[in-house]
Design a protein around this motif. Structure first.
Motif, PDB file in Angstrom:
ATOM      1  N   HIS A 171      -0.905  -0.230 -10.217  1.00 12.29           N
ATOM      2  CA  HIS A 171      -1.522   1.201 -10.554  1.00 12.29           C
ATOM      3  C   HIS A 171      -0.187   2.241 -10.933  1.00 12.29           C
ATOM      4  O   HIS A 171       0.771   1.946 -10.327  1.00 12.29           O
ATOM      5  CB  HIS A 171      -2.109   1.849  -9.164  1.00 12.29           C
ATOM      6  CG  HIS A 171      -1.195   2.006  -8.223  1.00 12.29           C
ATOM      7  ND1 HIS A 171      -0.444   3.136  -7.786  1.00 12.29           N
ATOM      8  CD2 HIS A 171      -1.081   1.577  -6.927  1.00 12.29           C
ATOM      9  CE1 HIS A 171       0.135   3.235  -6.711  1.00 12.29           C
ATOM     10  NE2 HIS A 171      -0.063   1.948  -6.215  1.00 12.29           N
TER      11      HIS A 171
ATOM     12  N   ASP B 161       6.286   2.841  -4.891  1.00 12.87           N
ATOM     13  CA  ASP B 161       4.951   2.666  -4.826  1.00 12.87           C
ATOM     14  C   ASP B 161       4.170   3.348  -6.325  1.00 12.87           C
ATOM     15  O   ASP B 161       3.645   4.684  -6.145  1.00 12.87           O
ATOM     16  CB  ASP B 161       4.278   3.299  -3.674  1.00 12.87           C
ATOM     17  CG  ASP B 161       2.652   3.336  -3.494  1.00 12.87           C
ATOM     18  OD1 ASP B 161       2.286   2.560  -4.240  1.00 12.87           O
ATOM     19  OD2 ASP B 161       1.973   3.989  -2.600  1.00 12.87           O
ATOM     20  N   MET B 162       4.244   2.670  -7.108  1.00 13.98           N
ATOM     21  CA  MET B 162       4.744   1.386  -7.450  1.00 13.98           C
ATOM     22  C   MET B 162       5.341   1.212  -8.929  1.00 13.98           C
ATOM     23  O   MET B 162       5.081   0.212  -9.279  1.00 13.98           O
ATOM     24  CB  MET B 162       3.625   0.355  -7.049  1.00 13.98           C
ATOM     25  CG  MET B 162       2.419   0.454  -7.877  1.00 13.98           C
ATOM     26  SD  MET B 162       1.144  -1.113  -7.634  1.00 13.98           S
ATOM     27  CE  MET B 162       1.853  -2.417  -8.156  1.00 13.98           C
TER      28      MET B 162
ATOM     29  N   GLU C 116      -5.388   4.553  -7.831  1.00 13.58           N
ATOM     30  CA  GLU C 116      -5.053   3.652  -6.292  1.00 13.58           C
ATOM     31  C   GLU C 116      -5.053   4.679  -5.490  1.00 13.58           C
ATOM     32  O   GLU C 116      -5.400   4.478  -4.403  1.00 13.58           O
ATOM     33  CB  GLU C 116      -3.976   2.599  -6.508  1.00 13.58           C
ATOM     34  CG  GLU C 116      -3.891   1.751  -5.366  1.00 13.58           C
ATOM     35  CD  GLU C 116      -3.289   2.145  -4.188  1.00 13.58           C
ATOM     36  OE1 GLU C 116      -3.697   1.537  -3.094  1.00 13.58           O
ATOM     37  OE2 GLU C 116      -2.571   3.106  -3.962  1.00 13.58           O
ATOM     38  N   GLU C 117      -4.139   5.563  -5.629  1.00 13.57           N
ATOM     39  CA  GLU C 117      -3.905   6.689  -4.450  1.00 13.57           C
ATOM     40  C   GLU C 117      -4.895   7.588  -4.150  1.00 13.57           C
ATOM     41  O   GLU C 117      -5.006   8.240  -3.113  1.00 13.57           O
ATOM     42  CB  GLU C 117      -2.535   7.471  -4.710  1.00 13.57           C
ATOM     43  CG  GLU C 117      -1.287   6.803  -5.167  1.00 13.57           C
ATOM     44  CD  GLU C 117      -0.623   6.095  -4.097  1.00 13.57           C
ATOM     45  OE1 GLU C 117      -1.236   6.108  -2.829  1.00 13.57           O
ATOM     46  OE2 GLU C 117       0.264   5.455  -3.984  1.00 13.57           O
TER      47      GLU C 117
ATOM     48  N   ASP D  12       1.813  -4.385  -4.105  1.00 12.49           N
ATOM     49  CA  ASP D  12       1.799  -3.087  -3.570  1.00 12.49           C
ATOM     50  C   ASP D  12       1.662  -3.202  -2.120  1.00 12.49           C
ATOM     51  O   ASP D  12       1.002  -2.061  -1.412  1.00 12.49           O
ATOM     52  CB  ASP D  12       0.530  -2.400  -4.240  1.00 12.49           C
ATOM     53  CG  ASP D  12       0.341  -1.023  -3.956  1.00 12.49           C
ATOM     54  OD1 ASP D  12       1.550  -0.370  -4.044  1.00 12.49           O
ATOM     55  OD2 ASP D  12      -0.514  -0.436  -4.126  1.00 12.49           O
TER      56      ASP D  12
END
Ligand SMILES: [Zn+2]
Length: 372
Positions: free
Chosen positions: A81, A108-109, A140-141, A166
């Motif tokens: 991501h 990250d990441m 993703e976050e 991840d």
């Protein structure tokens, strides 16, 4: 076939690419920068020979999947991501110190995305038409539902096995992740002047009573030795009030609950409902079952060969995009370079371990994709 790149070459490429990626503040609140980062990565992939880039967009989040032309279900798909959590800093810069790259999203990441891009290019240059894909998402976050969730649930993307750097660490391979339940509780009352509380019905005070009961429910499950148990964090409490001397009409709390097997979403929701009385509204914002990743044994052996150190299986208190794949029975390999201070301003990634992860991926991919 012998790789023509030395460790120094690879390190140089990975560092430059990681630092370029960090410079773009690809955070949810800046969609145009998110898009810029996406285009940057797309350009990297599109300039490769014999690679087809498929683009997707769901609820404003762009994603792509790159494979050899016509390869609908690659044997291996690497996922990353590009989004980073919003940091309270004015500028998104990186610096190098003690063999590490420091900067927002280094660990990250973006450092790992750089590895994925480089290894993808390298494998396809050496082994044209290898059944290897790369998927890049941008949410993703914020839950992953419009990224990996959308690709696998709705857009028909699939693969044999997946690699997602991840979680875990260089020698720590994640095998299980906790389930997630984001819950909103609302109490309704009626407002009054705060000097005469007997004329109102204070929903905030009732909400606090509910939260106290829930805190007891979760603290009763606490263990001394480990945290592989259900946990609950109250993360938001709010009312519509702007004034101090008024009893509010409504009060809401948002909870972030995490739970390992044998708990399931259904089971934990039932137990929470049992703990609360009826005067509270209950809304599930996000839910996900605990995840089993089932990594490939040869990935573990190769990790030990490259690093010269034994691997360890770890369980992750957090969740990742792996949950969208494991529900289709797709094994996920999840380990990553040495990283630290994740989601802090001085987040870092160790450069030597980036090269080591690159070598692990290289060895594993060549073994899986060429030996049959
Ligand atoms: Zn991440």
């Amino acid at each position: 076939m012998i790789d023509n790149y030395s460790d120094e070459d690879i390190q140089e490429r990975l560092v430059a690419l990681t630092r370029d990626l960090i410079l773009i503040p690809s955070i949810p609140s800046r969609p145009e920068d998110l898009r810029r980062c996406y285009e940057f990565i797309k350009n990297h992939l599109e300039c490769l020979d014999n690679i087809e880039v498929r683009e997707f967009e769901h609820q404003g989040s762009p994603s792509l999947v790159a494979t050899p032309p016509g390869c609908k279900k690659p044997d291996i798909l690497m996922c990353g991501h590009l989004d980073v959590i919003t940091h309270p800093v004015a500028s998104y810069r990186s610096y190098m110190e003690n063999g590490r790259i420091y900067g927002p999203g280094a660990g990250d990441m973006k450092g790992s995305v750089a590895i994925l891009l480089e290894i993808f290019r390298n494998i396809h240059t050496r082994f044209p038409n290898a059944s290897l894909g790369i998927g890049i998402t941008s949410d993703e976050e914020t839950g992953g539902t419009s990224g990996v969730g959308y690709l696998f649930n709705e857009a028909g993307v699939s693969c044999g096995e997946a690699m997602i750097p991840d979680g875990g660490s260089l020698n720590e391979i994640t095998i299980e992740e906790k389930g997630i339940l984001h819950l909103k509780l609302t109490c309704h009352g009626h407002s009054a002047h705060a000097a005469r509380p007997w004329l109102g019905d204070n929903p905030l005070e009732r909400l606090m009573d509910h939260l106290t009961k829930l805190r007891k429910f979760f603290s009763d499950m606490k263990q001394e030795e480990h945290h592989w148990i259900p946990t609950c964090a109250v993360t938001i409490i709010e009312t519509e009030n702007q004034t101090i001397n008024r009893i509010p009409t409504d009060a809401t709390a948002v909870l972030d609950i995490r739970f390992p097997p044998p708990f399931t979403v259904e089971k934990i929701v039932a137990q929470i409902k049992e703990t609360l009385t009826e005067d509270v509204d209950f809304e599930i914002i996000i839910s996900a079952e605990p995840t089993h990743l089932s990594p490939d044994k040869s990935y573990e052996v190769i990790t030990e060969e490259v690093t010269g150190k034994a691997i360890k299986h770890v369980r992750d208190d957090g969740g990742s995009d792996a949950r969208y794949l494991s529900k289709f029975g797709i094994p996920v390999m999840m380990s990553r370079p040495l990283v630290g201070n994740l989601h802090a301003q001085d987040e870092w990634i160790d450069i030597h371990s980036m090269v080591q992860l690159y070598r692990i991926y290289e060895k594993f991919l060549i073994k899986k994709l060429t030996e049959n």
